[in-house]
Enzyme design. Structure first.
Site, PDB file in Angstrom:
ATOM      1  N   ASN A  71     -10.348  -2.869  -6.196  1.00 27.27           N
ATOM      2  CA  ASN A  71      -9.895  -2.356  -6.927  1.00 27.27           C
ATOM      3  C   ASN A  71     -10.314  -1.371  -7.673  1.00 27.27           C
ATOM      4  OD1 ASN A  71      -7.080  -3.066  -4.974  1.00 27.27           O
ATOM      5  ND2 ASN A  71      -8.159  -1.774  -4.959  1.00 27.27           N
ATOM      6  N   ASP A 128       1.073  -0.846   0.262  1.00 16.43           N
ATOM      7  CA  ASP A 128      -0.200  -0.089   0.345  1.00 16.43           C
ATOM      8  C   ASP A 128       0.678   0.965  -0.126  1.00 16.43           C
ATOM      9  OD1 ASP A 128      -2.370   1.402  -0.084  1.00 16.43           O
ATOM     10  OD2 ASP A 128      -2.936   1.534   2.231  1.00 16.43           O
TER      11      ASP A 128
HETATM   12  C1  IPE Z   1      -6.248  -2.431  -0.218  1.00 16.63           C
HETATM   13  O1  IPE Z   1      -5.364  -2.161  -0.398  1.00 16.63           O
HETATM   14  C2  IPE Z   1      -5.881  -3.469  -1.254  1.00 16.63           C
HETATM   15  C3  IPE Z   1      -4.059  -4.608  -2.019  1.00 16.63           C
HETATM   16  C4  IPE Z   1      -3.346  -3.880  -1.734  1.00 16.63           C
HETATM   17  C5  IPE Z   1      -4.492  -4.837  -3.452  1.00 16.63           C
HETATM   18  P1  IPE Z   1      -6.046  -0.508  -0.971  1.00 16.63           P
HETATM   19  O2  IPE Z   1      -5.336   1.030  -0.894  1.00 16.63           O
HETATM   20  O3  IPE Z   1      -7.066  -0.497  -1.500  1.00 16.63           O
HETATM   21  O4  IPE Z   1      -7.341  -0.416   0.763  1.00 16.63           O
HETATM   22  P2  IPE Z   1      -7.986   0.838   1.469  1.00 16.63           P
HETATM   23  O5  IPE Z   1      -9.127   0.793   0.151  1.00 16.63           O
HETATM   24  O6  IPE Z   1      -7.262   1.853   1.774  1.00 16.63           O
HETATM   25  O7  IPE Z   1      -9.114  -0.117   2.162  1.00 16.63           O
HETATM   26  C1  IPE Z   2      -1.153  -0.047  -3.451  1.00 24.27           C
HETATM   27  O1  IPE Z   2      -1.182   1.151  -3.686  1.00 24.27           O
HETATM   28  C2  IPE Z   2      -1.413  -0.763  -4.869  1.00 24.27           C
HETATM   29  C3  IPE Z   2      -2.851  -0.950  -4.588  1.00 24.27           C
HETATM   30  C4  IPE Z   2      -4.106  -0.798  -4.086  1.00 24.27           C
HETATM   31  C5  IPE Z   2      -3.154  -0.959  -6.392  1.00 24.27           C
HETATM   32  P1  IPE Z   2      -2.196   2.240  -3.695  1.00 24.27           P
HETATM   33  O2  IPE Z   2      -3.056   2.837  -4.918  1.00 24.27           O
HETATM   34  O3  IPE Z   2      -3.235   1.953  -2.865  1.00 24.27           O
HETATM   35  O4  IPE Z   2      -1.709   3.317  -2.975  1.00 24.27           O
HETATM   36  P2  IPE Z   2      -2.456   5.118  -1.660  1.00 24.27           P
HETATM   37  O5  IPE Z   2      -2.874   4.193  -0.502  1.00 24.27           O
HETATM   38  O6  IPE Z   2      -3.523   5.521  -2.588  1.00 24.27           O
HETATM   39  O7  IPE Z   2      -1.057   5.868  -1.446  1.00 24.27           O
HETATM   40 MG    MG Z   3      -4.296   2.409  -0.754  1.00 18.64          MG
END
Ligand code: IPE
Ligand code: IPE
Ligand code: MG
Length: 233
Positions: A67, A19
């Site tokens: 996602n 994340d």
């Molecule tokens: C969790 O991350 C999903 C993955 C790492 C693929 P998100 O960034 O989507 O999670 P939330 O929405 O902040 O909980």
């Molecule tokens: C994790 O990084 C990747 C996926 C969930 C696909 P994020 O895209 O969620 O990054 P933040 O949370 O917006 O910084």
């Molecule tokens: Mg995220």
């Protein structure tokens, strides 16, 4: 040099909720997909470091069933990167004895991407240095539902915990011992909820694109200090 500091007590199965890709990019004034590109590089580094440290199993949460709520541009960008990654890295994965599995509902992926995913699984199926499960279009709740639906289709009237375990995407693999979620967020976000029932949880502040061998080493040191009780004492 880092290897010396690796503790003797290692988790058998590590889960990674990667994340912070978006925030990493935004902080530098770049579009979010730049963060995803660096995030893919961080996956390569982490698998390599884990293999070097003697970790046998990693499950990486790359794209959740939730996602799809993101913009088409971001979602397409992520899948273009994954396509590029699996084509580019296949030889190295084969050479390094990395076995790749995909967990999740892959029926959503068609055409070239699906062919690349299937080819990766076939080309790496006999490797045994490290198993890397990549969770794509994966949700922990969906995993349990698809397992129960398989059991219903078999005509089961009553099920056991083992029945569920044996029908999850992770069938035949041990539960998670340790889950790392980067970026400081302290939640599970529907990642392998059945398999992490007794996992140790760790929430470092580092954003995923910055994760590296040193960060993995720190995580393993943290794990080695945890006292696992499993309900005992
Ligand atoms: C969790 O991350 C999903 C993955 C790492 C693929 P998100 O960034 O989507 O999670 P939330 O929405 O902040 O909980
Ligand atoms: C994790 O990084 C990747 C996926 C969930 C696909 P994020 O895209 O969620 O990054 P933040 O949370 O917006 O910084
Ligand atoms: Mg995220």
């Amino acid at each position: 040099m880092i290897k010396k500091k690796i503790p003797a007590k290692l988790p058998n199965h590590i889960g990674i909720i990667l994340d912070g890709n978006g925030r990493w990019a935004t902080r530098q004034g770049l579009p979010r997909n730049f963060g995803h590109r660096e995030g893919v590089n961080a996956i390569v580094r982490t698998v390599e470091a884990a293999r070097k440290f003697g970790i046998k199993r990693l499950s990486v949460f790359a794209f959740s069933t939730e996602n799809w709520k993101r913009s088409d541009e971001e979602v397409e960008g992520i899948f273009d990167l994954l396509k590029e990654f699996f084509v580019k890295e296949l030889d190295r994965m084969v050479k390094n004895e990395v076995k790749i599995n995909f967990f999740g509902d892959l029926s959503r992926f068609k055409g070239e991407l699906r062919e690349i995913l299937d080819k990766t699984v076939r080309a790496t199926e006999n490797n045994d240095a490290i198993v890397v499960n990549i969770c794509l279009n994966y949700g922990g709740k969906q995993d349990i539902v698809q397992a129960v639906n398989k059991l219903i289709a078999e005509g089961k009237k009553e099920i056991t915990e083992e029945d569920i375990s044996n029908n999850l995407y992770s069938k035949g693999q041990p539960d998670l011992d340790f889950v790392i979620r980067t970026s400081g967020e302290q939640r599970i976000s529907n990642f392998m909820i059945y398999q992490l029932a007794y996992a140790e949880l760790y929430f470092p502040k580092i954003l995923w694109p910055d994760f590296d061998e040193k960060a993995l080493c720190e995580a393993l040191i943290e794990y080695s200090k945890r006292k696992r009780r499993f309900g005992g004492y």
